[in-house]
Scaffold this motif. Structure first.
Motif, PDB file in Angstrom:
ATOM      1  N   LEU A  26       6.905  47.499  24.081  1.00 52.92           N
ATOM      2  CA  LEU A  26       7.171  46.752  25.366  1.00 52.92           C
ATOM      3  C   LEU A  26       8.411  46.934  25.861  1.00 52.92           C
ATOM      4  CD1 LEU A  26       6.049  44.883  27.530  1.00 52.92           C
ATOM      5  CD2 LEU A  26       7.086  42.935  26.326  1.00 52.92           C
ATOM      6  N   LYS A  27       9.416  46.834  25.136  1.00 53.81           N
ATOM      7  CA  LYS A  27      10.848  47.337  25.781  1.00 53.81           C
ATOM      8  C   LYS A  27      10.893  48.778  26.174  1.00 53.81           C
ATOM      9  CE  LYS A  27      13.346  44.127  22.662  1.00 53.81           C
ATOM     10  NZ  LYS A  27      12.436  43.657  21.649  1.00 53.81           N
ATOM     11  N   LYS A  28      10.363  49.668  25.575  1.00 52.13           N
ATOM     12  CA  LYS A  28      10.170  51.211  25.967  1.00 52.13           C
ATOM     13  C   LYS A  28       9.507  51.438  27.278  1.00 52.13           C
ATOM     14  CE  LYS A  28      11.529  53.344  21.601  1.00 52.13           C
ATOM     15  NZ  LYS A  28      11.033  54.369  20.789  1.00 52.13           N
ATOM     16  N   HIS A  29       8.361  50.644  27.184  1.00 53.66           N
ATOM     17  CA  HIS A  29       7.302  50.837  28.488  1.00 53.66           C
ATOM     18  C   HIS A  29       8.172  50.215  29.908  1.00 53.66           C
ATOM     19  CE1 HIS A  29       3.736  50.700  31.160  1.00 53.66           C
ATOM     20  NE2 HIS A  29       4.260  49.541  31.310  1.00 53.66           N
ATOM     21  N   LYS A  30       8.890  49.092  29.721  1.00 55.72           N
ATOM     22  CA  LYS A  30       9.569  48.253  30.890  1.00 55.72           C
ATOM     23  C   LYS A  30      10.787  49.277  31.258  1.00 55.72           C
ATOM     24  CE  LYS A  30      10.119  44.184  30.903  1.00 55.72           C
ATOM     25  NZ  LYS A  30      10.133  42.361  30.499  1.00 55.72           N
ATOM     26  N   ALA A  31      11.361  50.019  30.258  1.00 55.35           N
ATOM     27  CA  ALA A  31      12.305  50.807  30.342  1.00 55.35           C
ATOM     28  C   ALA A  31      12.295  52.281  31.026  1.00 55.35           C
ATOM     29  CB  ALA A  31      13.047  51.140  29.117  1.00 55.35           C
ATOM     30  N   GLY A  32      10.787  52.545  31.091  1.00 58.33           N
ATOM     31  CA  GLY A  32      10.242  53.664  31.580  1.00 58.33           C
ATOM     32  C   GLY A  32      10.026  54.829  30.800  1.00 58.33           C
ATOM     33  N   ASP A  33      10.203  54.475  29.272  1.00 59.30           N
ATOM     34  CA  ASP A  33      10.194  55.568  28.509  1.00 59.30           C
ATOM     35  C   ASP A  33       8.615  55.494  27.721  1.00 59.30           C
ATOM     36  OD1 ASP A  33      10.092  57.322  26.316  1.00 59.30           O
ATOM     37  OD2 ASP A  33      11.792  55.963  25.088  1.00 59.30           O
ATOM     38  N   TYR A  34       7.772  56.138  28.783  1.00 60.54           N
ATOM     39  CA  TYR A  34       6.394  56.116  28.160  1.00 60.54           C
ATOM     40  C   TYR A  34       6.049  56.813  27.100  1.00 60.54           C
ATOM     41  CZ  TYR A  34       6.436  54.115  33.114  1.00 60.54           C
ATOM     42  OH  TYR A  34       6.673  53.347  34.097  1.00 60.54           O
ATOM     43  N   ALA A  35       6.726  58.003  26.875  1.00 58.00           N
ATOM     44  CA  ALA A  35       6.523  58.815  25.679  1.00 58.00           C
ATOM     45  C   ALA A  35       6.827  58.016  24.532  1.00 58.00           C
ATOM     46  CB  ALA A  35       7.199  60.246  25.727  1.00 58.00           C
ATOM     47  N   GLY A  36       8.133  57.439  24.543  1.00 56.44           N
ATOM     48  CA  GLY A  36       8.537  56.588  23.494  1.00 56.44           C
ATOM     49  C   GLY A  36       7.575  55.363  23.216  1.00 56.44           C
ATOM     50  N   ALA A  37       7.083  54.691  24.355  1.00 56.37           N
ATOM     51  CA  ALA A  37       6.120  53.575  24.101  1.00 56.37           C
ATOM     52  C   ALA A  37       5.184  53.986  23.258  1.00 56.37           C
ATOM     53  CB  ALA A  37       5.948  52.920  25.459  1.00 56.37           C
ATOM     54  N   LYS A  38       4.418  55.243  23.740  1.00 56.32           N
ATOM     55  CA  LYS A  38       3.402  55.724  23.386  1.00 56.32           C
ATOM     56  C   LYS A  38       3.518  55.819  21.735  1.00 56.32           C
ATOM     57  CE  LYS A  38      -0.243  59.438  23.640  1.00 56.32           C
ATOM     58  NZ  LYS A  38      -0.601  60.768  24.320  1.00 56.32           N
ATOM     59  N   THR A  39       4.478  56.285  21.192  1.00 58.38           N
ATOM     60  CA  THR A  39       4.450  56.725  19.988  1.00 58.38           C
ATOM     61  C   THR A  39       4.807  55.203  19.223  1.00 58.38           C
ATOM     62  OG1 THR A  39       7.120  56.802  19.850  1.00 58.38           O
ATOM     63  CG2 THR A  39       5.758  58.915  20.241  1.00 58.38           C
ATOM     64  N   GLU A  40       5.187  54.357  19.566  1.00 62.07           N
ATOM     65  CA  GLU A  40       5.264  52.890  19.139  1.00 62.07           C
ATOM     66  C   GLU A  40       3.858  52.351  18.640  1.00 62.07           C
ATOM     67  OE1 GLU A  40       8.270  51.080  18.142  1.00 62.07           O
ATOM     68  OE2 GLU A  40       9.080  52.984  18.696  1.00 62.07           O
ATOM     69  N   PHE A  41       2.649  52.799  19.154  1.00 59.86           N
ATOM     70  CA  PHE A  41       1.621  52.129  18.930  1.00 59.86           C
ATOM     71  C   PHE A  41       1.269  52.575  17.193  1.00 59.86           C
ATOM     72  CE2 PHE A  41       0.726  52.534  23.357  1.00 59.86           C
ATOM     73  CZ  PHE A  41       0.007  51.254  23.443  1.00 59.86           C
ATOM     74  N   ALA A  42       1.854  53.545  16.790  1.00 58.48           N
ATOM     75  CA  ALA A  42       1.193  53.747  15.243  1.00 58.48           C
ATOM     76  C   ALA A  42       2.285  53.226  14.329  1.00 58.48           C
ATOM     77  CB  ALA A  42       2.054  55.293  15.117  1.00 58.48           C
ATOM     78  N   ARG A  43       3.101  52.281  14.921  1.00 55.10           N
ATOM     79  CA  ARG A  43       4.054  51.285  13.895  1.00 55.10           C
ATOM     80  C   ARG A  43       3.097  50.185  13.678  1.00 55.10           C
ATOM     81  NH1 ARG A  43       9.623  50.164  15.851  1.00 55.10           N
ATOM     82  NH2 ARG A  43       9.895  49.553  13.880  1.00 55.10           N
ATOM     83  N   TRP A  44       1.851  49.920  14.441  1.00 55.93           N
ATOM     84  CA  TRP A  44       1.431  48.457  14.210  1.00 55.93           C
ATOM     85  C   TRP A  44       0.067  48.741  13.396  1.00 55.93           C
ATOM     86  CZ3 TRP A  44       3.172  44.107  15.781  1.00 55.93           C
ATOM     87  CH2 TRP A  44       4.769  44.197  16.508  1.00 55.93           C
ATOM     88  N   ASN A  45       0.152  49.541  12.258  1.00 53.10           N
ATOM     89  CA  ASN A  45      -0.734  49.647  11.426  1.00 53.10           C
ATOM     90  C   ASN A  45      -1.117  49.069  10.118  1.00 53.10           C
ATOM     91  OD1 ASN A  45       0.910  51.241  10.153  1.00 53.10           O
ATOM     92  ND2 ASN A  45      -0.216  52.986   9.938  1.00 53.10           N
ATOM     93  N   LYS A  46      -0.538  47.794   9.952  1.00 48.44           N
ATOM     94  CA  LYS A  46      -0.428  47.105   8.752  1.00 48.44           C
ATOM     95  C   LYS A  46      -0.832  45.627   9.026  1.00 48.44           C
ATOM     96  CE  LYS A  46       3.754  49.730   6.872  1.00 48.44           C
ATOM     97  NZ  LYS A  46       4.082  50.575   8.431  1.00 48.44           N
ATOM     98  N   ALA A  47      -1.441  45.322   7.880  1.00 49.33           N
ATOM     99  CA  ALA A  47      -1.944  43.936   7.764  1.00 49.33           C
ATOM    100  C   ALA A  47      -1.438  43.358   6.464  1.00 49.33           C
ATOM    101  CB  ALA A  47      -3.411  43.628   7.988  1.00 49.33           C
ATOM    102  N   ALA A  48      -0.639  42.441   6.244  1.00 45.24           N
ATOM    103  CA  ALA A  48      -0.147  41.816   5.259  1.00 45.24           C
ATOM    104  C   ALA A  48       0.679  42.681   4.484  1.00 45.24           C
ATOM    105  CB  ALA A  48      -1.295  41.156   4.197  1.00 45.24           C
ATOM    106  N   GLY A  49       1.367  43.721   5.265  1.00 50.32           N
ATOM    107  CA  GLY A  49       2.219  44.599   4.637  1.00 50.32           C
ATOM    108  C   GLY A  49       1.656  46.050   4.085  1.00 50.32           C
ATOM    109  N   LYS A  50       0.336  46.280   4.263  1.00 52.63           N
ATOM    110  CA  LYS A  50      -0.547  47.306   3.648  1.00 52.63           C
ATOM    111  C   LYS A  50      -1.068  47.882   5.107  1.00 52.63           C
ATOM    112  CE  LYS A  50      -4.115  46.513   1.161  1.00 52.63           C
ATOM    113  NZ  LYS A  50      -5.233  45.868   0.486  1.00 52.63           N
ATOM    114  N   VAL A  51      -0.911  49.493   4.944  1.00 53.32           N
ATOM    115  CA  VAL A  51      -1.463  50.230   5.925  1.00 53.32           C
ATOM    116  C   VAL A  51      -2.970  50.031   5.734  1.00 53.32           C
ATOM    117  CG1 VAL A  51      -1.826  52.738   6.631  1.00 53.32           C
ATOM    118  CG2 VAL A  51       0.358  51.801   5.806  1.00 53.32           C
ATOM    119  N   MET A  52      -3.466  49.925   7.033  1.00 49.30           N
ATOM    120  CA  MET A  52      -5.002  49.741   7.134  1.00 49.30           C
ATOM    121  C   MET A  52      -5.573  50.981   7.828  1.00 49.30           C
ATOM    122  SD  MET A  52      -5.300  46.619   5.663  1.00 49.30           S
ATOM    123  CE  MET A  52      -7.022  46.170   5.932  1.00 49.30           C
ATOM    124  N   ALA A  53      -6.648  51.750   7.304  1.00 52.87           N
ATOM    125  CA  ALA A  53      -7.087  52.690   8.026  1.00 52.87           C
ATOM    126  C   ALA A  53      -7.710  52.446   9.334  1.00 52.87           C
ATOM    127  CB  ALA A  53      -8.276  53.480   7.026  1.00 52.87           C
ATOM    128  N   GLY A  54      -8.557  51.361   9.486  1.00 48.66           N
ATOM    129  CA  GLY A  54      -8.885  50.800  10.684  1.00 48.66           C
ATOM    130  C   GLY A  54      -7.924  50.540  11.757  1.00 48.66           C
TER     131      GLY A  54
END
Length: 183
Positions: A141-169
């Motif tokens: 969100l911080k990157k999006h609001k700053a206009g760093d759309y390429a940076g914001a897009k790469t941030e999605f990949a960081r949100w792939n864990k549940a209870a500390g485990k990488v989840m394929a889904g």
């Protein structure tokens, strides 16, 4: 200033009332917390949410934790107990209310930052899955609001864990959200 999660707010209301909340109570509280108006999620965004949340008319425990939150419909949580069974109409209604609430929350968080429909839809899908409080404090969100759309897009990949485990889904979902964000 302390920011409470939706769960903390609803738990406090339940405790104060001394009883559980009906779906009508939850909808009324959501209407106060997340007033109508603002941007709406497109069909592409809604389809993405539905495809990754899936539909279950019987309540189930969170796949990442094996417990809370108990989920039903298209990823609906809050006041749901194992053993709860819904109709398709209940699932559709809850989805409409939930998506609207998250759309309003994301719109409030992005404020006046220039945002395409694809970016908005992707951020709502992420927030729908990780919660508005987590999305609100995210680097994405911080990157999006700053206009760093390429940076914001790469941030999605960081949100792939549940209870500390990488989840394929979650990894697949984040890739799809990033693609929608960049569209």
């Amino acid at each position: 200033m302390t920011i409470l999660t939706d769960k903390e707010i609803f738990d406090a209301i339940r405790e104060r009332r001394g009883k559980s909340l009906s779906q009508a109570d939850v909808d009324a509280i959501n209407a106060v917390l997340y007033p109508a108006g603002g941007r709406v999620v497109s069909k592409n965004g809604l389809d993405l949410i539905k495809s990754f949340e899936g539909l279950s008319l019987k309540a189930y425990p969170d796949p990442g934790t094996g417990g809370e939150p108990i989920t039903i419909g298209y990823g609906h949580t809050g006041g749901i107990k194992l053993g709860t069974v819904w109709t398709q109409a209940q699932a559709d209604s809850a989805l409409a209310v939930d998506v609207s609430r998250f759309a309003d929350g994301v719109a409030g968080l992005i404020g006046s930052a220039p945002t395409t429909q694809g970016q908005f839809d992707a951020m709502v899908s992420l927030a729908y899955n990780v919660g508005l409080a987590n999305f609100g404090s995210s680097t994405l969100l911080k990157k999006h609001k700053a206009g760093d759309y390429a940076g914001a897009k790469t941030e999605f990949a960081r949100w792939n864990k549940a209870a500390g485990k990488v989840m394929a889904g979650l990894t697949r979902r984040r890739a799809a959200e990033a693609e929608l964000y960049g569209s």
